[in-house]
Enzyme design. Structure first.
Site, PDB file in Angstrom:
ATOM      1  NE  ARG A   1      11.980  34.089 -93.900  1.00  0.00           N
ATOM      2  CZ  ARG A   1      11.366  35.229 -93.793  1.00  0.00           C
ATOM      3  NH1 ARG A   1      11.619  36.034 -92.784  1.00  0.00           N
ATOM      4  NH2 ARG A   1      10.477  35.590 -94.691  1.00  0.00           N
ATOM      5  CB  CYS A   2      17.268  26.864 -90.961  1.00  0.00           C
ATOM      6  SG  CYS A   2      18.378  25.834 -89.994  1.00  0.00           S
ATOM      7  N   GLY A   3      20.173  28.237 -91.147  1.00  0.00           N
ATOM      8  CA  GLY A   3      21.509  28.106 -91.707  1.00  0.00           C
ATOM      9  C   GLY A   3      21.689  26.800 -92.474  1.00  0.00           C
ATOM     10  CG  LEU A   4      21.513  23.328 -90.725  1.00  0.00           C
ATOM     11  CD1 LEU A   4      21.022  22.266 -89.745  1.00  0.00           C
ATOM     12  CD2 LEU A   4      22.932  23.047 -91.161  1.00  0.00           C
ATOM     13  CB  THR A   5      17.506  26.825 -95.640  1.00  0.00           C
ATOM     14  OG1 THR A   5      16.846  27.091 -94.408  1.00  0.00           O
ATOM     15  CG2 THR A   5      16.488  26.833 -96.763  1.00  0.00           C
TER      16      THR A   5
END
Length: 177
Positions: free
Chosen positions: A55-59
């Site tokens: 659930r990361c902006g970099l996922t």
């Protein structure tokens, strides 16, 4: 005497370099399916280790990690994804749900371990090793990448924001296959 000292220095240097490179292969982690993942299975292969999150902006980097894996796997390239919930609780799922998410949403076929602590006093021994071998700085965020050569020697640590399909990473992988 100088010759003997130089010979001792060279043998100590060579031995310590060899043992450091071999240390990577002493690690073993558990995969999300409960099976063991001994890092010794990566001997002779170029290896990318990445701490991943769901659930990361970099996922979205999972797409590119899988693309790298597919592109170079037949040439001796491997990837290990290591989920961590250390940064803003961005991987709250249990181990099997993390694997399901990565496989269903991003088509990940590379090995994924159980969730692991990658920073702080309680970090996993592998991450203690990775930090020690690289910049000595703690992991700052999800998707920090560590690239190793076929002999288990760290080539480079890449920051989270550097995309897996960046020219720099691809060229370094290609040079080391």
């Amino acid at each position: 005497m100088k010759t003997l000292s130089l010979a001792v220095f060279i043998s100590l240097f060579c031995f310590s370099s060899y043992s450091v490179a071999q240390e990577l292969y002493n690690f073993e982690m558990k995969q999300t399916d409960g099976t063991s993942l001994p890092f010794s299975k990566f001997k002779g292969k170029t290896l990318l280790i990445v701490n991943i999150a769901t659930r990361c902006g970099l996922t979205g980097q999972l797409d590119d990690i899988e693309a790298l894996y597919k592109k170079y796997k037949e040439k001796g390239f491997e990837v290990v994804g290591i989920p961590s919930n250390d940064f803003a609780s961005q991987t709250p799922e249990n181990d099997s749900d993390v694997a399901k998410f990565c496989r269903l949403k991003y088509g990940a076929t590379f090995p994924i371990t159980t969730k692991t602590i990658v920073t702080g006093d309680k970090k996993h021994a592998l991450y203690k090793y990775l930090v020690k071998e690289s910049t000595k700085n703690e992991i700052e965020w999800n998707f920090t990448k560590f690239l190793f050569d076929k002999n288990g020697k760290l080539i480079k640590r890449y920051p989270s924001m550097m995309g897996p399909m960046s020219r720099e990473i691809r060229k370094t992988i290609e040079r080391n296959l």
